[in-house]
Write an enzyme that holds these catalytic residues in place. Structure first.
Site, PDB file in Angstrom:
ATOM      1  N   ASP A   1     104.893 -33.399  49.976  1.00  0.00           N
ATOM      2  CA  ASP A   1     104.149 -32.406  48.761  1.00  0.00           C
ATOM      3  C   ASP A   1     103.714 -33.660  47.805  1.00  0.00           C
ATOM      4  OD1 ASP A   1     102.899 -30.286  47.779  1.00  0.00           O
ATOM      5  OD2 ASP A   1     104.691 -29.750  46.732  1.00  0.00           O
TER       6      ASP A   1
ATOM      7  N   ASN B   1      96.960 -24.454  54.837  1.00  0.00           N
ATOM      8  CA  ASN B   1      96.187 -25.473  54.517  1.00  0.00           C
ATOM      9  C   ASN B   1      94.985 -25.439  55.326  1.00  0.00           C
ATOM     10  OD1 ASN B   1      99.060 -28.255  54.520  1.00  0.00           O
ATOM     11  ND2 ASN B   1      98.110 -26.839  52.900  1.00  0.00           N
TER      12      ASN B   1
END
Length: 253
Positions: free
Chosen positions: A33, A81
């Site tokens: 991340d 995503n």
């Protein structure tokens, strides 16, 4: 070499020298991340951030190899995503495909896809399948590439697979309800046959799993690191292992 770099290397060696390899986690899950925030902070583009994050993966696997880690799961693309704008998603998928190809070509890692292939573009599916098939006999670290992955999706897919299997066997719903236990579901997960992660690392300072390995991480230890993924260093990795080794895992007892 700058003084800062020298001090960092000496400190990393000190941490590594004190690491008990017998207490190292065998399976590490990593939530990669912070690529976009790293890019913004450094004045780069989103695509440059994703590429920098992809380049960090080979370093991580090298560190894992040095410390006797056996399985690494890398969350590279979530189901959420896939809702990103096409202008960002297309280059991101290209970076992921190149990264998976490179992992397979390296010759040291056994690549395995975890996620829902059906929701990915055909060219991405082909790359993942080819990498998995081409490294099936490699004896090195098992690298799970989580692409098109969501923890809830995985559990739903596992239950669906379980129901279809028993339907083909002629098992009635009543009979299945009578015998169903957690092992039946585990046998249909993307990671079936693998040990659950001992340690889950998340970079960027966020302190949540966001759906990562919801089933498998029931007894995992978590380590949240403030640094963005592209800036993740060996010393950060070693600190995570040291922190893990210092914990006493009780498994509910």
């Amino acid at each position: 070499m700058k003084l800062r770099d020298l001090v960092y290397r000496l400190y990393a060696r000190r941490v590594e020298g004190r690491l008990d390899h017998a207490a190292v986690p065998k399976h590490i899950g990593v939530i990669l991340d912070g690529n976009r925030r790293w890019a913004k902070a450094s004045g780069g583009t989103t695509e440059q951030g994703h590429q920098a994050g992809a380049d960090k993966i080979s370093e991580l696997l090298g560190w894992c190899e040095e410390t006797d880690v056996e399985v690494v799961t890398l969350w590279m693309l979530s189901t959420d995503n896939l809702d990103r704008p096409e202008v960002e998603l297309r280059p991101l998928l290209a970076i992921i495909e190149n990264t998976v190809r490179n992992l397979a070509a390296d010759g040291r890692w056994r690549v395995h896809h975890v996620g829902n292939l059906d929701i990915l573009p055909g060219h991405t599916q082909a790359v993942l399948k080819e990498a998995e098939q081409g490294t099936a006999d490699v004896k090195g670290i098992l690298v799970n590439v989580a692409v098109g992955y969501g923890g809830r999706q995985e559990i739903a897919d596992a239950v669906r697979s379980l129901l279809l299997e028993h339907h083909e066997k002629g098992t009635s719903i009543e009979e299945l309800a009578e015998i169903l236990d957690i092992d039946h579901i585990s046998e249909h997960l993307y990671t079936r046959g693998q040990p659950d992660p001992d340690l889950v690392i998340r970079t960027s300072g966020e302190q949540r799993l966001s759906g990562f390995m919801l089933w498998q991480s029931a007894h995992s230890e978590y380590y949240f690191c403030e640094v963005f993924w592209p800036a993740f260093r060996k010393v950060d990795f070693l600190r995570a292992l040291r922190d893990y080794a210092a914990r006493h895992r009780r498994y509910g007892t």
